[in-house]
Structure formats: C-alpha cells, structure tokens
Scaffold this motif. Structure first.
Motif, PDB file in Angstrom:
ATOM      1  N   THR A  55      57.407  88.690 136.000  1.00 22.69           N
ATOM      2  CA  THR A  55      58.094  88.338 134.751  1.00 22.69           C
ATOM      3  C   THR A  55      57.430  87.137 134.103  1.00 22.69           C
ATOM      4  OG1 THR A  55      60.184  89.182 135.629  1.00 22.69           O
ATOM      5  CG2 THR A  55      60.317  87.700 133.728  1.00 22.69           C
ATOM      6  N   ASN A  56      57.044  86.150 134.941  1.00 23.76           N
ATOM      7  CA  ASN A  56      56.421  84.933 134.413  1.00 23.76           C
ATOM      8  C   ASN A  56      55.087  85.219 133.738  1.00 23.76           C
ATOM      9  OD1 ASN A  56      58.534  83.352 135.286  1.00 23.76           O
ATOM     10  ND2 ASN A  56      57.580  82.898 137.278  1.00 23.76           N
ATOM     11  N   ILE A  57      54.351  86.195 134.286  1.00 28.63           N
ATOM     12  CA  ILE A  57      53.050  86.509 133.681  1.00 28.63           C
ATOM     13  C   ILE A  57      53.175  87.581 132.609  1.00 28.63           C
ATOM     14  CG2 ILE A  57      51.766  85.805 135.730  1.00 28.63           C
ATOM     15  CD1 ILE A  57      51.440  88.712 136.479  1.00 28.63           C
ATOM     16  N   GLY A  58      54.399  88.082 132.347  1.00 28.13           N
ATOM     17  CA  GLY A  58      54.647  89.003 131.242  1.00 28.13           C
ATOM     18  C   GLY A  58      54.471  90.467 131.560  1.00 28.13           C
ATOM     19  N   LEU A  59      54.330  90.850 132.837  1.00 28.83           N
ATOM     20  CA  LEU A  59      54.157  92.263 133.178  1.00 28.83           C
ATOM     21  C   LEU A  59      55.482  93.004 133.247  1.00 28.83           C
ATOM     22  CD1 LEU A  59      51.320  92.278 135.866  1.00 28.83           C
ATOM     23  CD2 LEU A  59      51.183  92.954 133.467  1.00 28.83           C
ATOM     24  N   VAL A  60      56.549  92.318 133.525  1.00 25.17           N
ATOM     25  CA  VAL A  60      57.868  92.947 133.633  1.00 25.17           C
ATOM     26  C   VAL A  60      58.750  92.430 132.505  1.00 25.17           C
ATOM     27  CG1 VAL A  60      59.961  93.178 135.025  1.00 25.17           C
ATOM     28  CG2 VAL A  60      57.721  93.323 136.119  1.00 25.17           C
ATOM     29  N   THR A  61      59.324  93.388 131.780  1.00 24.87           N
ATOM     30  CA  THR A  61      60.274  93.044 130.721  1.00 24.87           C
ATOM     31  C   THR A  61      61.669  93.415 131.200  1.00 24.87           C
ATOM     32  OG1 THR A  61      58.629  93.498 129.018  1.00 24.87           O
ATOM     33  CG2 THR A  61      60.944  93.428 128.315  1.00 24.87           C
ATOM     34  N   PRO A  62      62.548  92.467 131.419  1.00 24.77           N
ATOM     35  CA  PRO A  62      63.894  92.772 131.921  1.00 24.77           C
ATOM     36  C   PRO A  62      64.628  93.752 131.022  1.00 24.77           C
ATOM     37  CG  PRO A  62      63.468  90.413 132.023  1.00 24.77           C
ATOM     38  CD  PRO A  62      62.342  91.023 131.251  1.00 24.77           C
ATOM     39  N   GLY A  63      65.191  94.803 131.643  1.00 24.62           N
ATOM     40  CA  GLY A  63      65.982  95.794 130.921  1.00 24.62           C
ATOM     41  C   GLY A  63      65.180  96.900 130.275  1.00 24.62           C
ATOM     42  N   ASP A  64      63.864  96.869 130.426  1.00 24.27           N
ATOM     43  CA  ASP A  64      63.020  97.913 129.804  1.00 24.27           C
ATOM     44  C   ASP A  64      62.002  98.387 130.826  1.00 24.27           C
ATOM     45  OD1 ASP A  64      61.506  99.573 128.227  1.00 24.27           O
ATOM     46  OD2 ASP A  64      61.569  98.249 126.477  1.00 24.27           O
ATOM     47  N   ALA A  65      62.381  99.410 131.595  1.00 23.05           N
ATOM     48  CA  ALA A  65      61.513  99.905 132.653  1.00 23.05           C
ATOM     49  C   ALA A  65      60.260 100.555 132.094  1.00 23.05           C
ATOM     50  CB  ALA A  65      62.281 100.894 133.530  1.00 23.05           C
ATOM     51  N   ALA A  66      60.387 101.278 130.976  1.00 22.88           N
ATOM     52  CA  ALA A  66      59.239 101.983 130.395  1.00 22.88           C
ATOM     53  C   ALA A  66      58.164 101.007 129.946  1.00 22.88           C
ATOM     54  CB  ALA A  66      59.690 102.843 129.232  1.00 22.88           C
ATOM     55  N   LEU A  67      58.593  99.960 129.230  1.00 26.88           N
ATOM     56  CA  LEU A  67      57.636  98.961 128.758  1.00 26.88           C
ATOM     57  C   LEU A  67      56.969  98.240 129.920  1.00 26.88           C
ATOM     58  CD1 LEU A  67      56.341  97.517 126.376  1.00 26.88           C
ATOM     59  CD2 LEU A  67      58.312  95.947 126.335  1.00 26.88           C
ATOM     60  N   SER A  68      57.799  97.961 130.936  1.00 24.97           N
ATOM     61  CA  SER A  68      57.248  97.317 132.126  1.00 24.97           C
ATOM     62  C   SER A  68      56.202  98.213 132.782  1.00 24.97           C
ATOM     63  CB  SER A  68      58.363  96.995 133.128  1.00 24.97           C
ATOM     64  OG  SER A  68      59.299  96.107 132.564  1.00 24.97           O
ATOM     65  N   GLY A  69      56.485  99.523 132.827  1.00 19.34           N
ATOM     66  CA  GLY A  69      55.539 100.460 133.417  1.00 19.34           C
ATOM     67  C   GLY A  69      54.230 100.477 132.657  1.00 19.34           C
ATOM     68  N   TYR A  70      54.307 100.485 131.301  1.00 15.67           N
ATOM     69  CA  TYR A  70      53.091 100.441 130.476  1.00 15.67           C
ATOM     70  C   TYR A  70      52.264  99.191 130.790  1.00 15.67           C
ATOM     71  CZ  TYR A  70      54.228 104.344 127.389  1.00 15.67           C
ATOM     72  OH  TYR A  70      54.465 105.584 126.893  1.00 15.67           O
ATOM     73  N   LYS A  71      52.962  98.064 130.880  1.00 13.70           N
ATOM     74  CA  LYS A  71      52.248  96.807 131.112  1.00 13.70           C
ATOM     75  C   LYS A  71      51.554  96.810 132.486  1.00 13.70           C
ATOM     76  CE  LYS A  71      55.128  93.857 128.170  1.00 13.70           C
ATOM     77  NZ  LYS A  71      56.059  92.715 128.136  1.00 13.70           N
ATOM     78  N   ILE A  72      52.273  97.325 133.483  1.00 16.28           N
ATOM     79  CA  ILE A  72      51.691  97.372 134.822  1.00 16.28           C
ATOM     80  C   ILE A  72      50.493  98.308 134.842  1.00 16.28           C
ATOM     81  CG2 ILE A  72      52.117  98.101 137.203  1.00 16.28           C
ATOM     82  CD1 ILE A  72      55.015  97.105 136.816  1.00 16.28           C
ATOM     83  N   LEU A  73      50.616  99.463 134.168  1.00 20.57           N
ATOM     84  CA  LEU A  73      49.501 100.406 134.085  1.00 20.57           C
ATOM     85  C   LEU A  73      48.302  99.755 133.419  1.00 20.57           C
ATOM     86  CD1 LEU A  73      48.264 103.227 134.283  1.00 20.57           C
ATOM     87  CD2 LEU A  73      49.355 103.773 132.098  1.00 20.57           C
ATOM     88  N   PHE A  74      48.541  99.054 132.315  1.00 23.96           N
ATOM     89  CA  PHE A  74      47.460  98.386 131.604  1.00 23.96           C
ATOM     90  C   PHE A  74      46.798  97.333 132.499  1.00 23.96           C
ATOM     91  CE2 PHE A  74      45.973  94.840 128.989  1.00 23.96           C
ATOM     92  CZ  PHE A  74      45.037  95.488 128.202  1.00 23.96           C
ATOM     93  N   ALA A  75      47.630  96.599 133.270  1.00 34.12           N
ATOM     94  CA  ALA A  75      47.102  95.559 134.148  1.00 34.12           C
ATOM     95  C   ALA A  75      46.207  96.158 135.223  1.00 34.12           C
ATOM     96  CB  ALA A  75      48.251  94.775 134.786  1.00 34.12           C
ATOM     97  N   ILE A  76      46.637  97.315 135.787  1.00 34.14           N
ATOM     98  CA  ILE A  76      45.838  97.961 136.840  1.00 34.14           C
ATOM     99  C   ILE A  76      44.500  98.413 136.283  1.00 34.14           C
ATOM    100  CG2 ILE A  76      45.715  99.970 138.365  1.00 34.14           C
ATOM    101  CD1 ILE A  76      48.762  99.718 138.715  1.00 34.14           C
ATOM    102  N   VAL A  77      44.531  99.043 135.113  1.00 30.13           N
ATOM    103  CA  VAL A  77      43.287  99.514 134.478  1.00 30.13           C
ATOM    104  C   VAL A  77      42.389  98.328 134.138  1.00 30.13           C
ATOM    105  CG1 VAL A  77      42.327 100.712 132.472  1.00 30.13           C
ATOM    106  CG2 VAL A  77      44.370 101.601 133.609  1.00 30.13           C
ATOM    107  N   ALA A  78      42.998  97.234 133.641  1.00 26.29           N
ATOM    108  CA  ALA A  78      42.214  96.049 133.285  1.00 26.29           C
ATOM    109  C   ALA A  78      41.532  95.456 134.520  1.00 26.29           C
ATOM    110  CB  ALA A  78      43.126  95.009 132.621  1.00 26.29           C
ATOM    111  N   VAL A  79      42.267  95.388 135.637  1.00 28.07           N
ATOM    112  CA  VAL A  79      41.694  94.871 136.891  1.00 28.07           C
ATOM    113  C   VAL A  79      40.555  95.762 137.364  1.00 28.07           C
ATOM    114  CG1 VAL A  79      42.178  94.474 139.343  1.00 28.07           C
ATOM    115  CG2 VAL A  79      43.785  93.663 137.607  1.00 28.07           C
TER     116      VAL A  79
END
Length: 343
Positions: A55-79
């Motif tokens: 949450t602190n680094i902005g990958l998880v958005t509280p209350g929005d699982a879909a958006l959080s999933g997009y962010k995590i996917l983007f982070a994995i691809v970026a890494v």
C-alpha cells in the motif's frame, strides 16, 4: 455485474499476456489468483506486513481488487524487463571477458588488473608481517604442563617462579614430619621434582656443597573420567600430582642435585594440587626417615663443633669452627626443633 467485470478483466489480461510470453502468462496467472482469492489472502498480507508495504508503495489500492491486480501485474512485468536490462549487458560483458581471458594477451591483462586491485591488500599484509612478526604463532603456541604450572592462577604477565636465592632461603630449615611446604623444581629437560627443606651451608647427609634434596614428581592435567582419585586424597582443581616412591625402600630415598640442574623454581603453595601431593608424601615412611636423618646429621654436627670449641685450639682453628657454628645457628627453626629432637 461485478462478476462480469472480473471476467472481462481476466479476458483482457489473457490477450495482453499472449504478447508477453511465458513470464507474462505466469504473471497473469498469479494476478488471477490474487484477485479471485483477495478476501482470503488480504488478512495474511496484513498480518505479515506485506499489505501495508504494498500500500505504501502504491501497488495495492484499498477496496479495489481489480486495480490492485493491474498494478501488481504491471510491477511484475516492469521487474521482468528491468532484469533483462541488467542481465543482458552483464552477459555481453562476461562474453567479452571470457574471450579476452582465453587469449594470452587477455590473460596478461587480467593478471595485471587483478594485481592492481589486490595491491592494497598485498601491501597491508607485507607491513603486518614486518611490524607484527609471528603474532599468530604466539597466540596459537601450545602450552606444556610446565607453562600451566608456572602461570597457574596468575595475573597476565606474572608467574609463580622465584629465583634460586629465594628458593634457598625458603628451603633453609630443618624438616619436620608435619612440614609439606616443598618447592617445585623444573630441570632444563622440563622434568619436575619436589625440592625438600634442608639446612644450607652445613654438612647434611654427606653433602657439603649445598645440593638440593629432591624427589621426582609426576604431574598431568586432571581428567575426571580417566583419573581415579584415592579416597584419602582431595579432588584435584586442575592437576594430578604424585611424588615417586619406591615401595621396596623403607629408608631415606632422595636424589641430590646442584642448583644449576634446574632452570625454574616454583613456589608450590600457590598450587593446591601440588600441596596435596606433598601432604600425601609427608605421611610416607621414607619422608619420616628423611626428617630423622637430616635432624640427626644437623644436631650431631652442631654439637661436635661446640665440643671442639671447648677444647684448647689455636686461634685459626677456633675462628674457623666459630664461622661454621654460625651457619648452624642461622637456620631459622633449629632452636625450636632441638627441644623435640632431644625429647
């Protein structure tokens, strides 16, 4: 409606993932699991602190699982692409390095480079060896039983050794059957002897050269498993010591050595285990015979000088005997022991 949106997200992620290859598919699969089971996974994430970190680094958005999933996917691809950017130049570098090292010129070049890199360590090692010689050998030098006896219960830099003059002064007395205050003598071969008390500068037991009366002493480190301690002896602190006694001899049995036979004289009163051995020997018939012989030699020699001084002598003979008598009279306990001896 939410379910349809989730299914739409999954389909969209699938079509995008086809372009990213195996890693993309894996990322999509992980994202699907996280989104589908978020209600079950999130308590674990919160408990371990992962959720707050994401949450602190902005990958998880509280209350929005879909958006959080997009962010995590983007982070994995970026890494993933970041790893490609890092590893590709590294692979090129090592390929070039391997090619260079394979040639003779490259080998010389790499050796020179390594020499330059390691030169500070080589110079430091040189100065350490120059200014602090043999420091490791000193620290790891094994100690002998003599070293342990000399330094037993001593402060750093001190030992139990005394000079010969101190040893002579300590032993210069008539022995008694209750006297176990012997000294420890260490020969140049590191043999150990118990040094018995005797009057010096007088004729004792056929000796007029101030020899030391000794008994061989065996000492080793105490091992509570292998060493069986007699019931009449105290349990050792550190050493097992025993004066050698020939059971076939019931009379006096001592060795006589000149002082230069010994390299060290040790005050044994600081070492309880040696005093224990001396106490056991003190009860032996051989030591009692030694005490008797030394006392008889001493007082008979002293009385003979007194008797001769009472006869008519020339001045030179008188002075000579008078000086000899002084040596007898200087023995500290001779006047006290005489009462016991005469009784």
């Amino acid at each position: 409606m939410n379910t349809l949106l989730h299914l739409g997200d999954i389909a969209l992620q699938y079509y995008r993932g086809r372009k990213t290859g195996l890693v993309g598919l894996a990322a999509i699969f992980i994202t699907i699991i996280i989104v589908a089971a978020w209600d079950y996974i999130s308590p674990i994430f919160r408990l371990t602190g992962i959720s707050s970190a994401l949450t602190n680094i902005g990958l998880v958005t509280p209350g929005d699982a879909a958006l959080s999933g997009y962010k995590i996917l983007f982070a994995i691809v970026a890494v993933y692409f970041l790893l490609i950017l890092i590893t590709f130049p590294a692979l090129v570098f090592f390929a070039i390095l391997h090619r260079l090292v394979s040639s003779k010129l490259g080998t010389y070049g790499m050796t020179a480079m390594l020499g330059v890199l390691l030169s500070p360590l080589i110079i430091l090692n040189f100065f350490l060896k120059l200014f602090i010689p043999n420091i490791k050998k000193t620290e790891l030098a094994p100690t002998t039983i003599v070293d342990e006896l000399l330094t037993y219960k001593c402060a750093e830099g001190e030992d139990n050794a005394i000079t010969f003059e101190e040893a002579k002064s300590y032993l210069n007395r008539l022995p008694t059957i209750s006297d176990n205050f012997f000294l420890l003598g260490v020969t140049h071969e590191e043999d150990l002897y118990a040094l018995l008390p005797r009057p010096f500068d007088v004729s004792i037991y056929g000796d007029v050269h101030n020899k030391l009366f000794c008994k061989r002493l065996n000492v080793h480190r105490y091992n509570h498993v292998n060493d069986k301690i007699p019931s009449y002896a105290r349990v050792p602190d550190a050493f097992v010591a025993e004066i050698e006694v020939n059971s076939r001899i019931n009379d006096i049995d001592v060795e006589k050595f000149a002082s230069n036979r010994f390299k060290d004289f040790v005050k044994a009163s600081n070492i309880p285990d040696l005093m224990n051995a001396f106490s056991i020997y003190m009860e032996n018939e051989q030591y009692k015979s030694y005490v008797k012989v030394v006392q008889n030699n001493f007082y008979k020699g002293m009385d003979k000088i007194k008797y001769e001084l009472g006869n008519g002598l020339d001045q030179q003979s008188f002075n000579t005997l008078k000086e000899e008598l002084k040596h007898y009279e200087k023995v500290p306990n001779q006047s006290i022991i005489r009462f016991v001896w005469e009784g």
